[in-house]
Design a protein around this motif. Structure first.
Motif, PDB file in Angstrom:
ATOM      1  N   LEU A  85       0.842  -1.196   0.000  1.00 15.72           N
ATOM      2  CA  LEU A  85       0.000   0.000   0.000  1.00 15.72           C
ATOM      3  C   LEU A  85       0.880   1.249   0.000  1.00 15.72           C
ATOM      4  O   LEU A  85       1.862   1.325   0.723  1.00 15.72           O
ATOM      5  CB  LEU A  85      -0.909   0.010   1.236  1.00 15.72           C
ATOM      6  CG  LEU A  85      -1.747  -1.254   1.474  1.00 15.72           C
ATOM      7  CD1 LEU A  85      -2.656  -1.062   2.683  1.00 15.72           C
ATOM      8  CD2 LEU A  85      -2.569  -1.605   0.240  1.00 15.72           C
ATOM      9  N   LYS A  93      -4.950   7.044   4.757  1.00 15.56           N
ATOM     10  CA  LYS A  93      -6.276   7.000   5.373  1.00 15.56           C
ATOM     11  C   LYS A  93      -7.156   5.895   4.799  1.00 15.56           C
ATOM     12  O   LYS A  93      -8.189   5.559   5.381  1.00 15.56           O
ATOM     13  CB  LYS A  93      -6.962   8.359   5.228  1.00 15.56           C
ATOM     14  CG  LYS A  93      -7.119   8.839   3.793  1.00 15.56           C
ATOM     15  CD  LYS A  93      -7.682  10.258   3.770  1.00 15.56           C
ATOM     16  CE  LYS A  93      -7.777  10.808   2.347  1.00 15.56           C
ATOM     17  NZ  LYS A  93      -8.279  12.196   2.334  1.00 15.56           N
ATOM     18  N   TYR A  94      -6.727   5.325   3.663  1.00 17.84           N
ATOM     19  CA  TYR A  94      -7.502   4.236   3.054  1.00 17.84           C
ATOM     20  C   TYR A  94      -6.884   2.855   3.292  1.00 17.84           C
ATOM     21  O   TYR A  94      -7.392   1.862   2.792  1.00 17.84           O
ATOM     22  CB  TYR A  94      -7.627   4.472   1.541  1.00 17.84           C
ATOM     23  CG  TYR A  94      -8.340   5.755   1.186  1.00 17.84           C
ATOM     24  CD1 TYR A  94      -9.692   5.936   1.474  1.00 17.84           C
ATOM     25  CD2 TYR A  94      -7.657   6.791   0.562  1.00 17.84           C
ATOM     26  CE1 TYR A  94     -10.347   7.125   1.151  1.00 17.84           C
ATOM     27  CE2 TYR A  94      -8.298   7.985   0.233  1.00 17.84           C
ATOM     28  CZ  TYR A  94      -9.641   8.139   0.524  1.00 17.84           C
ATOM     29  OH  TYR A  94     -10.287   9.309   0.207  1.00 17.84           O
ATOM     30  N   TRP A  95      -5.780   2.804   4.030  1.00 15.83           N
ATOM     31  CA  TRP A  95      -5.106   1.518   4.250  1.00 15.83           C
ATOM     32  C   TRP A  95      -6.063   0.436   4.743  1.00 15.83           C
ATOM     33  O   TRP A  95      -6.050  -0.683   4.257  1.00 15.83           O
ATOM     34  CB  TRP A  95      -3.986   1.692   5.270  1.00 15.83           C
ATOM     35  CG  TRP A  95      -2.700   2.225   4.712  1.00 15.83           C
ATOM     36  CD1 TRP A  95      -2.434   2.551   3.414  1.00 15.83           C
ATOM     37  CD2 TRP A  95      -1.508   2.502   5.446  1.00 15.83           C
ATOM     38  NE1 TRP A  95      -1.153   3.016   3.292  1.00 15.83           N
ATOM     39  CE2 TRP A  95      -0.555   2.989   4.521  1.00 15.83           C
ATOM     40  CE3 TRP A  95      -1.161   2.389   6.780  1.00 15.83           C
ATOM     41  CZ2 TRP A  95       0.735   3.348   4.905  1.00 15.83           C
ATOM     42  CZ3 TRP A  95       0.132   2.757   7.171  1.00 15.83           C
ATOM     43  CH2 TRP A  95       1.067   3.227   6.238  1.00 15.83           C
ATOM     44  N   SER A  96      -6.880   0.777   5.719  1.00 15.99           N
ATOM     45  CA  SER A  96      -7.711  -0.245   6.365  1.00 15.99           C
ATOM     46  C   SER A  96      -8.680  -0.915   5.397  1.00 15.99           C
ATOM     47  O   SER A  96      -9.154  -2.026   5.652  1.00 15.99           O
ATOM     48  CB  SER A  96      -8.484   0.354   7.538  1.00 15.99           C
ATOM     49  OG  SER A  96      -9.323   1.410   7.103  1.00 15.99           O
ATOM     50  N   ARG A  97      -8.971  -0.273   4.273  1.00 12.37           N
ATOM     51  CA  ARG A  97      -9.864  -0.879   3.278  1.00 12.37           C
ATOM     52  C   ARG A  97      -9.248  -2.130   2.653  1.00 12.37           C
ATOM     53  O   ARG A  97      -9.959  -2.954   2.063  1.00 12.37           O
ATOM     54  CB  ARG A  97     -10.187   0.129   2.173  1.00 12.37           C
ATOM     55  CG  ARG A  97     -10.983   1.332   2.650  1.00 12.37           C
ATOM     56  CD  ARG A  97     -11.391   2.199   1.482  1.00 12.37           C
ATOM     57  NE  ARG A  97     -12.152   3.362   1.916  1.00 12.37           N
ATOM     58  CZ  ARG A  97     -12.716   4.237   1.072  1.00 12.37           C
ATOM     59  NH1 ARG A  97     -12.608   4.058  -0.234  1.00 12.37           N
ATOM     60  NH2 ARG A  97     -13.387   5.275   1.534  1.00 12.37           N
ATOM     61  N   TYR A  98      -7.927  -2.242   2.757  1.00 17.94           N
ATOM     62  CA  TYR A  98      -7.226  -3.354   2.109  1.00 17.94           C
ATOM     63  C   TYR A  98      -6.737  -4.406   3.099  1.00 17.94           C
ATOM     64  O   TYR A  98      -6.019  -5.325   2.726  1.00 17.94           O
ATOM     65  CB  TYR A  98      -6.024  -2.809   1.313  1.00 17.94           C
ATOM     66  CG  TYR A  98      -6.422  -1.835   0.232  1.00 17.94           C
ATOM     67  CD1 TYR A  98      -6.785  -2.283  -1.038  1.00 17.94           C
ATOM     68  CD2 TYR A  98      -6.453  -0.461   0.478  1.00 17.94           C
ATOM     69  CE1 TYR A  98      -7.155  -1.393  -2.037  1.00 17.94           C
ATOM     70  CE2 TYR A  98      -6.830   0.440  -0.508  1.00 17.94           C
ATOM     71  CZ  TYR A  98      -7.181  -0.041  -1.762  1.00 17.94           C
ATOM     72  OH  TYR A  98      -7.559   0.842  -2.740  1.00 17.94           O
ATOM     73  N   TYR A  99      -7.112  -4.283   4.351  1.00 18.91           N
ATOM     74  CA  TYR A  99      -6.635  -5.213   5.371  1.00 18.91           C
ATOM     75  C   TYR A  99      -7.369  -6.552   5.345  1.00 18.91           C
ATOM     76  O   TYR A  99      -6.808  -7.571   5.733  1.00 18.91           O
ATOM     77  CB  TYR A  99      -6.804  -4.597   6.772  1.00 18.91           C
ATOM     78  CG  TYR A  99      -5.864  -3.458   7.091  1.00 18.91           C
ATOM     79  CD1 TYR A  99      -4.751  -3.196   6.304  1.00 18.91           C
ATOM     80  CD2 TYR A  99      -6.096  -2.632   8.196  1.00 18.91           C
ATOM     81  CE1 TYR A  99      -3.903  -2.150   6.606  1.00 18.91           C
ATOM     82  CE2 TYR A  99      -5.239  -1.591   8.501  1.00 18.91           C
ATOM     83  CZ  TYR A  99      -4.151  -1.349   7.702  1.00 18.91           C
ATOM     84  OH  TYR A  99      -3.301  -0.314   8.006  1.00 18.91           O
ATOM     85  N   GLN A 100      -8.617  -6.549   4.913  1.00 15.69           N
ATOM     86  CA  GLN A 100      -9.429  -7.756   5.008  1.00 15.69           C
ATOM     87  C   GLN A 100      -8.787  -8.921   4.251  1.00 15.69           C
ATOM     88  O   GLN A 100      -8.317  -8.773   3.127  1.00 15.69           O
ATOM     89  CB  GLN A 100     -10.831  -7.506   4.441  1.00 15.69           C
ATOM     90  CG  GLN A 100     -11.790  -8.668   4.671  1.00 15.69           C
ATOM     91  CD  GLN A 100     -13.218  -8.292   4.300  1.00 15.69           C
ATOM     92  OE1 GLN A 100     -13.482  -7.182   3.879  1.00 15.69           O
ATOM     93  NE2 GLN A 100     -14.129  -9.227   4.454  1.00 15.69           N
ATOM     94  N   HIS A 131      -5.065  -2.409  15.288  1.00 11.04           N
ATOM     95  CA  HIS A 131      -6.231  -2.455  14.400  1.00 11.04           C
ATOM     96  C   HIS A 131      -6.940  -3.803  14.534  1.00 11.04           C
ATOM     97  O   HIS A 131      -6.285  -4.856  14.540  1.00 11.04           O
ATOM     98  CB  HIS A 131      -5.810  -2.231  12.944  1.00 11.04           C
ATOM     99  CG  HIS A 131      -6.948  -1.961  12.032  1.00 11.04           C
ATOM    100  ND1 HIS A 131      -7.756  -2.952  11.513  1.00 11.04           N
ATOM    101  CD2 HIS A 131      -7.451  -0.792  11.559  1.00 11.04           C
ATOM    102  CE1 HIS A 131      -8.682  -2.418  10.747  1.00 11.04           C
ATOM    103  NE2 HIS A 131      -8.527  -1.117  10.754  1.00 11.04           N
ATOM    104  N   GLN A 133      -8.427  -5.762  12.542  1.00  7.72           N
ATOM    105  CA  GLN A 133      -8.190  -6.750  11.488  1.00  7.72           C
ATOM    106  C   GLN A 133      -6.741  -7.219  11.431  1.00  7.72           C
ATOM    107  O   GLN A 133      -6.435  -8.180  10.731  1.00  7.72           O
ATOM    108  CB  GLN A 133      -8.615  -6.182  10.132  1.00  7.72           C
ATOM    109  CG  GLN A 133     -10.124  -6.045   9.974  1.00  7.72           C
ATOM    110  CD  GLN A 133     -10.491  -5.476   8.621  1.00  7.72           C
ATOM    111  OE1 GLN A 133     -10.194  -4.305   8.322  1.00  7.72           O
ATOM    112  NE2 GLN A 133     -11.111  -6.280   7.788  1.00  7.72           N
TER     113      GLN A 133
END
Length: 200
Positions: A85, A93-100, A131, A133
């Motif tokens: 990322l 700020k969008y990192w967490s969208r790709y954690y799943q 976090h 996730q």
């Protein structure tokens, strides 16, 4: 022809057939398991260069990642699909969208960065470690650019980042890294894999 000679010839034919089967008729090797890993860190930490070198790709003309990229990093017992990322402020700020779906985390930091950038990296690592996730996943933390004169040692990074109290009970490894010594980087990845992947 005597029965003894006939038996000997029959055994020889069986032996030759077995050798032929073993040498020429092997099936394809079993597929290596694949695991999804997310790679994060600030811009300039060296994420793209390290991953490119791990994949034996050229590092000429490398530019910071915008958005994300995925590289399949091969190891003898597994393939790591590493989702890198970008580390710019407008991307973090969008990192967490790709954690799943991640099964491990690689956090790369510039050990020779300014105090301000190191503090920012510290905050991002603390956030990732907590976090929902990611907090149960193994972390490989790479203190990159160890070849630079201003580089802080892994022990200095560990103390400054307060990893012992913060990451107690979690699975994490902190190692120094540089693109000039990719064998050490591979060993660091292998250590991280061993704490997460089945042996084989």
């Amino acid at each position: 022809m005597s029965e003894h000679m006939q038996l000997s010839l029959a055994l020889c034919r069986i032996g030759l057939y077995t050798c032929f089967r073993a040498l020429c008729c092997k099936g394809p090797p079993p597929p290596r398991p694949e695991y999804d890993v997310v790679c994060i860190g600030l811009t300039g930490a060296g994420k793209t260069s390290l991953l490119s070198r791990l994949c034996s790709e050229s590092t000429d003309g490398i530019v910071p990642t915008t958005g994300f990229s995925i590289k399949a990093v091969p190891f003898p017992n597994a393939i790591l699909n590493v989702k890198e990322l970008g580390g710019a402020d407008n991307i973090k700020k969008y990192w967490s969208r790709y954690y799943q779906g991640s099964q491990g985390v690689v956090f790369v930091l510039d050990s020779a960065s300014s105090d301000e950038d190191l503090e920012a990296a510290r905050n991002e690592l603390h956030s990732a470690l907590q976090h929902p996730q990611l907090c149960t996943l193994p972390f490989l933390i790479l203190a990159n650019h160890q070849d630079k004169p201003a580089a802080r040692t892994p022990n200095q990074i560990k103390k400054y980042f307060e990893l012992e109290p913060l990451a107690r009970g979690k699975r994490w490894i902190l190692e120094g890294s540089t693109t000039d010594n990719m064998e050490a980087v591979k060993e660091s990845f292998a250590l991280a894999c061993d704490c997460r992947l089945p042996s084989g």
